[in-house]
Design a protein around this motif. Structure first.
Motif, PDB file in Angstrom:
ATOM      1  N   GLU A  81       1.176   4.302  -2.771  1.00  0.00           N
ATOM      2  CA  GLU A  81       1.044   5.728  -2.443  1.00  0.00           C
ATOM      3  C   GLU A  81       2.243   6.515  -2.967  1.00  0.00           C
ATOM      4  N   HIS A 108       1.912   6.947  -6.665  1.00  0.00           N
ATOM      5  CA  HIS A 108       0.923   7.994  -6.952  1.00  0.00           C
ATOM      6  C   HIS A 108       1.546   9.389  -6.749  1.00  0.00           C
ATOM      7  N   ASP A 109       2.270   9.556  -5.647  1.00  0.00           N
ATOM      8  CA  ASP A 109       2.902  10.853  -5.371  1.00  0.00           C
ATOM      9  C   ASP A 109       3.937  11.206  -6.434  1.00  0.00           C
ATOM     10  N   GLU A 115       0.830  -1.208   0.000  1.00  0.00           N
ATOM     11  CA  GLU A 115       0.000   0.000   0.000  1.00  0.00           C
ATOM     12  C   GLU A 115       0.867   1.262   0.000  1.00  0.00           C
ATOM     13  N   ARG A 116       1.915   1.271   0.823  1.00  0.00           N
ATOM     14  CA  ARG A 116       2.798   2.451   0.869  1.00  0.00           C
ATOM     15  C   ARG A 116       3.509   2.663  -0.459  1.00  0.00           C
TER      16      ARG A 116
END
Length: 85
Positions: free
Chosen positions: A62, A65-66, A58-59
């Motif tokens: 993220e 995405h960033d 999950e991280r």
């Protein structure tokens, strides 16, 4: 919001590139190590490790995405796979 001065942006990008290069190396080493380990019979895998594995996934999504948002802010094209995982 006022844009950041060019020097500030260049320093931030340079710093990010150093960290991304190091992370890429670390992730490749981890990938290669775990891939080789899959050949052998796996040791007991505690439930907590499964949960930790899901958290890492999950991280990383993220972070992906960033990083895609940074590319967009810089006016750069998306990655060839569109940032999909």
């Amino acid at each position: 919001m006022d844009p950041e001065p060019a020097d500030t942006v260049h320093v931030a990008i340079d710093d990010l590139l150093v960290v991304v290069a190091k992370a890429a190396d670390d992730l490749r080493m981890f990938h290669d190590t775990v891939s080789r380990a899959r050949i052998a019979v796996p040791p007991p895998f505690p439930r907590a490790t499964v949960i930790l594995t899901l958290s890492v996934i999950e991280r990383l999504r993220e972070v992906e995405h960033d990083l895609q948002e940074i590319l967009t802010a810089l006016g750069l094209p998306e990655s060839p796979d569109g940032g999909a995982t």
